[in-house]
Design a protein around this motif. Structure first.
Motif, PDB file in Angstrom:
ATOM      1  N   GLN A  54       7.636-100.675   0.275  1.00 13.14           N
ATOM      2  CA  GLN A  54       6.751 -99.579   0.660  1.00 13.14           C
ATOM      3  C   GLN A  54       5.550 -99.567  -0.279  1.00 13.14           C
ATOM      4  O   GLN A  54       5.679 -99.286  -1.469  1.00 13.14           O
ATOM      5  N   GLU A  56       2.016 -98.477  -2.016  1.00 13.63           N
ATOM      6  CA  GLU A  56       1.479 -97.209  -2.499  1.00 13.63           C
ATOM      7  C   GLU A  56       0.348 -96.744  -1.570  1.00 13.63           C
ATOM      8  O   GLU A  56      -0.323 -97.567  -0.933  1.00 13.63           O
ATOM      9  N   PRO A  57       0.103 -95.432  -1.503  1.00 13.98           N
ATOM     10  CA  PRO A  57      -0.978 -94.927  -0.640  1.00 13.98           C
ATOM     11  C   PRO A  57      -2.335 -95.565  -0.929  1.00 13.98           C
ATOM     12  O   PRO A  57      -3.078 -95.881   0.002  1.00 13.98           O
ATOM     13  N   MET A  75      -1.333 -95.073   7.397  1.00 16.93           N
ATOM     14  CA  MET A  75      -0.438 -94.333   6.497  1.00 16.93           C
ATOM     15  C   MET A  75       0.837 -93.941   7.245  1.00 16.93           C
ATOM     16  O   MET A  75       1.938 -94.070   6.715  1.00 16.93           O
ATOM     17  N   ARG A  76       0.692 -93.459   8.454  1.00 14.51           N
ATOM     18  CA  ARG A  76       1.848 -93.063   9.261  1.00 14.51           C
ATOM     19  C   ARG A  76       2.750 -94.273   9.531  1.00 14.51           C
ATOM     20  O   ARG A  76       3.964 -94.196   9.379  1.00 14.51           O
ATOM     21  N   SER A  78       3.020 -96.935   7.808  1.00 16.96           N
ATOM     22  CA  SER A  78       3.628 -97.423   6.566  1.00 16.96           C
ATOM     23  C   SER A  78       4.840 -96.603   6.153  1.00 16.96           C
ATOM     24  O   SER A  78       5.590 -96.997   5.269  1.00 16.96           O
ATOM     25  N   HIS A  80       4.534 -93.376   5.055  1.00 16.83           N
ATOM     26  CA  HIS A  80       4.128 -92.336   4.108  1.00 16.83           C
ATOM     27  C   HIS A  80       3.832 -91.006   4.775  1.00 16.83           C
ATOM     28  O   HIS A  80       3.934 -89.968   4.162  1.00 16.83           O
ATOM     29  N   ASP A  85       5.687 -83.860   9.490  1.00 18.41           N
ATOM     30  CA  ASP A  85       5.754 -83.760   8.040  1.00 18.41           C
ATOM     31  C   ASP A  85       5.193 -82.397   7.625  1.00 18.41           C
ATOM     32  O   ASP A  85       4.010 -82.149   7.740  1.00 18.41           O
TER      33      ASP A  85
END
Length: 93
Positions: A54, A56-57, A75-76, A78, A80, A85
């Motif tokens: 995973q 990092e952002p 991002m979604r 991945s 995160h 959410d």
């Protein structure tokens, strides 16, 4: 809502495939993408070859920019950020 391990695996696999496909489609080598995105080559390799990895952002945002992909959706994908959410809204209240 939380992701199950199965959901995370599915997302990670799709994320890895998208990064690799888009990189090749744009004509980048892994080292070329790493240089353009200002991230380590080992991170590109981990993303593409290790489905449990995973990123990092920051890495995801850098990849989105370099590969001309929408940041929020990447991002979604991945793992995160996902629909439902409520982490941010519950912390504000």
């Amino acid at each position: 809502l939380r992701q199950t391990p199965y959901e995370f695996e599915r997302l990670a696999s799709a994320f890895a495939k998208l990064i690799r496909f888009r990189r090749l489609d744009m004509g980048f080598s892994a080292s070329g993408l790493a240089q353009i995105a200002d991230i380590e080559l080992t991170e590109i390799e981990s993303i593409e070859n290790n489905e449990g990895y995973q990123a990092e952002p920051r890495t995801i945002f850098q990849l989105a920019k370099a590969l001309k992909l929408p940041e929020k959706q990447l991002m979604r994908l991945s793992g995160h950020l996902f629909v439902g959410d409520t982490c941010f809204t519950s912390q504000v209240e």
